[in-house]
Design a protein around this motif. Structure first.
Motif, PDB file in Angstrom:
ATOM      1  N   ARG A  17      67.163  30.956  35.256  1.00  0.00           N
ATOM      2  CA  ARG A  17      68.404  30.288  34.879  1.00  0.00           C
ATOM      3  C   ARG A  17      68.871  30.748  33.506  1.00  0.00           C
ATOM      4  N   ASP A  18      67.963  30.916  32.570  1.00  0.00           N
ATOM      5  CA  ASP A  18      68.327  31.369  31.224  1.00  0.00           C
ATOM      6  C   ASP A  18      68.884  32.790  31.257  1.00  0.00           C
ATOM      7  N   ARG A  19      68.247  33.634  32.073  1.00  0.00           N
ATOM      8  CA  ARG A  19      68.726  35.018  32.173  1.00  0.00           C
ATOM      9  C   ARG A  19      70.140  35.070  32.738  1.00  0.00           C
ATOM     10  N   LEU A  20      70.396  34.272  33.765  1.00  0.00           N
ATOM     11  CA  LEU A  20      71.731  34.253  34.373  1.00  0.00           C
ATOM     12  C   LEU A  20      72.751  33.641  33.408  1.00  0.00           C
ATOM     13  N   SER A  21      72.332  32.653  32.649  1.00  0.00           N
ATOM     14  CA  SER A  21      73.228  32.036  31.665  1.00  0.00           C
ATOM     15  C   SER A  21      73.628  33.035  30.595  1.00  0.00           C
ATOM     16  N   ARG A  22      72.672  33.880  30.157  1.00  0.00           N
ATOM     17  CA  ARG A  22      72.992  34.889  29.138  1.00  0.00           C
ATOM     18  C   ARG A  22      73.990  35.918  29.683  1.00  0.00           C
ATOM     19  N   ILE A  23      73.791  36.291  30.954  1.00  0.00           N
ATOM     20  CA  ILE A  23      74.723  37.242  31.571  1.00  0.00           C
ATOM     21  C   ILE A  23      76.133  36.640  31.630  1.00  0.00           C
ATOM     22  N   ILE A  24      76.205  35.376  32.019  1.00  0.00           N
ATOM     23  CA  ILE A  24      77.507  34.701  32.116  1.00  0.00           C
ATOM     24  C   ILE A  24      78.163  34.605  30.742  1.00  0.00           C
ATOM     25  N   GLU A  25      77.383  34.284  29.732  1.00  0.00           N
ATOM     26  CA  GLU A  25      77.935  34.168  28.379  1.00  0.00           C
ATOM     27  C   GLU A  25      78.474  35.512  27.892  1.00  0.00           C
ATOM     28  N   ALA A  26      77.708  36.590  28.156  1.00  0.00           N
ATOM     29  CA  ALA A  26      78.141  37.920  27.727  1.00  0.00           C
ATOM     30  C   ALA A  26      79.411  38.340  28.475  1.00  0.00           C
ATOM     31  N   ARG A  27      79.454  38.077  29.780  1.00  0.00           N
ATOM     32  CA  ARG A  27      80.648  38.434  30.568  1.00  0.00           C
ATOM     33  C   ARG A  27      81.858  37.614  30.118  1.00  0.00           C
ATOM     34  N   SER A  28      81.629  36.363  29.796  1.00  0.00           N
ATOM     35  CA  SER A  28      82.715  35.499  29.349  1.00  0.00           C
ATOM     36  C   SER A  28      83.292  35.991  28.026  1.00  0.00           C
ATOM     37  N   THR A  29      82.406  36.400  27.105  1.00  0.00           N
ATOM     38  CA  THR A  29      82.866  36.934  25.817  1.00  0.00           C
ATOM     39  C   THR A  29      83.640  38.234  26.025  1.00  0.00           C
ATOM     40  N   GLU A  30      83.129  39.089  26.911  1.00  0.00           N
ATOM     41  CA  GLU A  30      83.803  40.349  27.217  1.00  0.00           C
ATOM     42  C   GLU A  30      85.195  40.106  27.797  1.00  0.00           C
ATOM     43  N   LEU A  31      85.290  39.117  28.685  1.00  0.00           N
ATOM     44  CA  LEU A  31      86.568  38.812  29.332  1.00  0.00           C
ATOM     45  C   LEU A  31      87.564  38.242  28.320  1.00  0.00           C
ATOM     46  N   LEU A  33      74.857  30.462  39.486  1.00  0.00           N
ATOM     47  CA  LEU A  33      74.016  29.652  38.607  1.00  0.00           C
ATOM     48  C   LEU A  33      74.000  28.197  39.069  1.00  0.00           C
ATOM     49  N   LYS A  34      75.116  27.694  39.489  1.00  0.00           N
ATOM     50  CA  LYS A  34      75.190  26.309  39.943  1.00  0.00           C
ATOM     51  C   LYS A  34      74.303  26.085  41.155  1.00  0.00           C
ATOM     52  N   ARG A  35      74.307  27.056  42.076  1.00  0.00           N
ATOM     53  CA  ARG A  35      73.474  26.909  43.279  1.00  0.00           C
ATOM     54  C   ARG A  35      71.988  27.071  42.956  1.00  0.00           C
ATOM     55  N   ALA A  36      71.703  27.846  41.882  1.00  0.00           N
ATOM     56  CA  ALA A  36      70.298  28.123  41.555  1.00  0.00           C
ATOM     57  C   ALA A  36      69.649  27.022  40.737  1.00  0.00           C
ATOM     58  N   LEU A  37      70.426  26.118  40.189  1.00  0.00           N
ATOM     59  CA  LEU A  37      69.863  25.101  39.297  1.00  0.00           C
ATOM     60  C   LEU A  37      68.727  24.292  39.922  1.00  0.00           C
ATOM     61  N   PRO A  38      68.816  23.851  41.169  1.00  0.00           N
ATOM     62  CA  PRO A  38      67.730  23.003  41.706  1.00  0.00           C
ATOM     63  C   PRO A  38      66.436  23.760  41.970  1.00  0.00           C
ATOM     64  N   THR A  39      66.500  25.062  42.256  1.00  0.00           N
ATOM     65  CA  THR A  39      65.308  25.773  42.735  1.00  0.00           C
ATOM     66  C   THR A  39      64.835  26.889  41.812  1.00  0.00           C
ATOM     67  N   ALA A  40      65.726  27.507  41.050  1.00  0.00           N
ATOM     68  CA  ALA A  40      65.351  28.668  40.235  1.00  0.00           C
ATOM     69  C   ALA A  40      64.502  28.236  39.045  1.00  0.00           C
ATOM     70  N   SER A  41      63.689  29.182  38.571  1.00  0.00           N
ATOM     71  CA  SER A  41      62.859  28.909  37.402  1.00  0.00           C
ATOM     72  C   SER A  41      63.745  28.852  36.150  1.00  0.00           C
ATOM     73  N   GLN A  42      63.165  28.264  35.099  1.00  0.00           N
ATOM     74  CA  GLN A  42      63.908  28.166  33.842  1.00  0.00           C
ATOM     75  C   GLN A  42      64.236  29.554  33.307  1.00  0.00           C
ATOM     76  N   GLU A  43      63.302  30.489  33.469  1.00  0.00           N
ATOM     77  CA  GLU A  43      63.526  31.857  32.982  1.00  0.00           C
ATOM     78  C   GLU A  43      64.696  32.506  33.724  1.00  0.00           C
TER      79      GLU A  43
END
Length: 206
Positions: free
Chosen positions: A103-117, A91-101
């Protein structure tokens, strides 16, 4: 977990003394009565019960067994932790070039994985604490039986557990600590058989 053994100490109460003084005295008996024997000195001992438990051969074997039992879960946790860090780096590497959509999708995945962990970590910790408490209770009961035998045989009136922090005992001379002796007697009463060496691997066929 803290274990404390307090052996009964008989104390003559003031009421009993007053009752004895109220009884009529026979002068002849009073004159010939023997002088009361001096009280025996009261012996007090301290013990680090938690240290004693984990220092016994059974305690060390139980601790090693508990660690080995949860080793697969620990490795699984570390693997998922590494995967989560990889997603964060992505996600950090994608911030400058990836679309907002994206980035949001990857952020949701990270949040879900973080909660699971986090839940996985809490579950493992709870299971370990429960099984550790059961082991400490079982070993602690055996330790108490050793103290129950050792203390009266050696003339102790009180055995105080100073494992707790803060301890109610502000200072005690090291000479009254019986931790090592109780561990020695525990191992003698509950010997752990030596582990057999692992069989050698089968020879490879030529």
């Amino acid at each position: 977990m803290s274990y404390r053994v307090v052996l009964p100490v008989l104390i003559l109460g003031a009421a009993a003394l007053a009752s004895a003084q109220a009884q009529p005295q026979d002068p002849s008996l009073t004159a010939t009565a023997a002088a009361p024997a001096p009280d025996a000195p009261v012996k007090i001992a301290t013990i680090f019960a938690q240290n004693a438990i984990v220092s016994t051969q059974e305690g060390q074997k139980a601790a090693a067994g508990l660690t080995a039992k949860f080793e697969p879960q620990r490795r699984d946790f570390e693997k998922k932790q590494g995967e989560l860090q990889t997603l964060r780096d992505q996600l950090k590497r994608a911030l400058p070039t990836a679309s907002q959509e994206a980035r949001d999708r990857l952020s949701r995945i990270i949040e879900a994985r973080s909660t699971e962990l986090k839940r996985l970590s809490e579950d493992i910790q709870t299971q370990m604490e429960e099984q550790e408490a059961n082991l400490m209770q079982d070993l602690g009961n055996k330790l108490l039986k050793v103290i129950d035998t050792y203390a009266p045989q050696n003339g102790y009136a009180v055995v105080l557990d100073v494992s707790g922090r803060p301890s109610p005992i502000l200072w005690a001379h090291p000479s009254i600590d019986i931790t090592n002796e109780v561990v020695r007697l525990y191992d003698k009463a509950h010997p752990v058989p030596p582990e057999l060496p692992a069989p050698p691997p089968p020879a490879k066929k030529q």
